[in-house]
Design a protein around this motif. Sequence first.
Motif, short mmCIF file in Angstrom:
data_model
loop_
_atom_site.label_atom_id
_atom_site.label_comp_id
_atom_site.label_asym_id
_atom_site.label_seq_id
_atom_site.Cartn_x
_atom_site.Cartn_y
_atom_site.Cartn_z
N PHE A 108 0.83 -1.20 0.00
CA PHE A 108 0.00 0.00 0.00
C PHE A 108 0.87 1.25 0.00
CE2 PHE A 108 -4.23 -1.62 0.64
CZ PHE A 108 -4.07 -2.83 1.28
N PHE B 77 -4.78 5.80 2.10
CA PHE B 77 -4.14 4.66 1.47
C PHE B 77 -4.61 4.48 0.03
CE2 PHE B 77 -1.91 2.57 4.89
CZ PHE B 77 -2.49 3.10 6.02
N GLY B 78 -3.70 3.96 -0.77
CA GLY B 78 -4.07 3.50 -2.10
C GLY B 78 -4.81 2.18 -2.01
N THR B 79 -5.18 1.67 -3.18
CA THR B 79 -5.97 0.45 -3.25
C THR B 79 -5.15 -0.80 -2.98
OG1 THR B 79 -5.61 0.58 -5.62
CG2 THR B 79 -7.72 1.38 -4.80
N TYR C 240 -9.15 2.12 11.76
CA TYR C 240 -9.38 1.94 10.34
C TYR C 240 -10.19 0.66 10.11
CZ TYR C 240 -5.75 5.34 9.03
OH TYR C 240 -5.01 6.48 8.85
N GLN D 42 -10.83 -2.19 7.16
CA GLN D 42 -10.32 -2.68 5.89
C GLN D 42 -11.15 -3.89 5.45
OE1 GLN D 42 -6.33 -4.27 5.79
NE2 GLN D 42 -6.10 -3.83 3.60
N SER E 263 -9.86 -7.08 0.17
CA SER E 263 -9.28 -6.55 -1.08
C SER E 263 -9.47 -5.04 -1.24
CB SER E 263 -9.88 -7.28 -2.29
OG SER E 263 -9.65 -8.66 -2.19
N GLN E 264 -9.62 -4.33 -0.14
CA GLN E 264 -9.75 -2.88 -0.22
C GLN E 264 -8.69 -2.19 0.62
OE1 GLN E 264 -13.71 -1.35 0.47
NE2 GLN E 264 -14.68 -3.05 -0.61
N ALA E 265 -8.56 -0.90 0.41
CA ALA E 265 -7.63 -0.11 1.21
C ALA E 265 -8.21 0.14 2.59
CB ALA E 265 -7.36 1.22 0.52
N PRO E 266 -7.37 0.30 3.59
CA PRO E 266 -7.87 0.71 4.91
C PRO E 266 -8.55 2.07 4.81
CG PRO E 266 -5.60 -0.06 5.07
CD PRO E 266 -5.91 0.07 3.61
N LEU F 299 -10.29 5.19 7.14
CA LEU F 299 -10.38 5.74 8.48
C LEU F 299 -11.84 5.86 8.93
CD1 LEU F 299 -8.74 7.03 10.83
CD2 LEU F 299 -9.21 9.24 9.76
N MET G 221 -11.40 -6.41 8.51
CA MET G 221 -10.27 -6.31 9.41
C MET G 221 -10.32 -4.90 9.99
SD MET G 221 -7.30 -7.64 10.55
CE MET G 221 -6.21 -8.56 9.44
#
Lengths: 112, 112
Positions: free
Chosen positions: A88, A102-104, B35, B37, B40-43, B45, B88
């Motif tokens: 990331f 964050f990016g993907t 955060y 998550q 398959s994704q970005a965290p 906030l 997560m």
Amino acid sequence: GEDVEQSLFLSVREGDSSVINCTYTDSSSTYLYWYKQEPGAGLQLLTYIFSNMDMKQDQRLTVLLNKKDKHLSLRIADTQTGDSAIYFCAERDQTGANNLFFGTGTRLTVIP
Amino acid sequence: DAMVIQNPRYQVTQFGKPVTLSCSQTLNHNVMYWYQQKSSQAPKLLFHYYDKDFNNEADTPDNFQSRRPNTSFCFLDIRSPGLGDAAMYLCATSLDQTFFYFFGPGTRLTVL
């Protein structure tokens, strides 16, 4: 708000170099980061770069920053199977409590 | 060793049954973040505490609450978990005006 983009997948052969790319939108970002996430685990800080730098090297890792194009890359030399993970890119929000955006994430697969 | 600890590492709850996730830190950092998550994704906030001040992100559902009884501990309460809340959950800390963020290992929440 900030928008951080990465390609989703990258496959390389063991021993080759890996280059993971990231673009961001906030030109005022002063810190940019690379995090590694192994399956089922949290985020591990790999390296970071200040916006007044163009390049940072740390053992097998090289970070390149092109501020004009808002492009960040992470190069992993001599990629090993243990480098297989999701990577990331993140930029630090300059307002409020300095949140990370964050990016993907890029899933790196290292083929033995 | 100074660190960010999350308990439990894995949590299973039933649809609609309240659940609390815990984060503690020995770093004496004044900022703590939660955060989310998804797979398959970005965290993303959810909210953060800057000292005792709670800061909610605009798009965080009301179903999510947080408590910070002291500097060391921060809790994430999900009042009525739905299937879409399976994810997560990552806790992070930072020290005001520094650029280092420390992440815990995460709690993986499953909603049945």
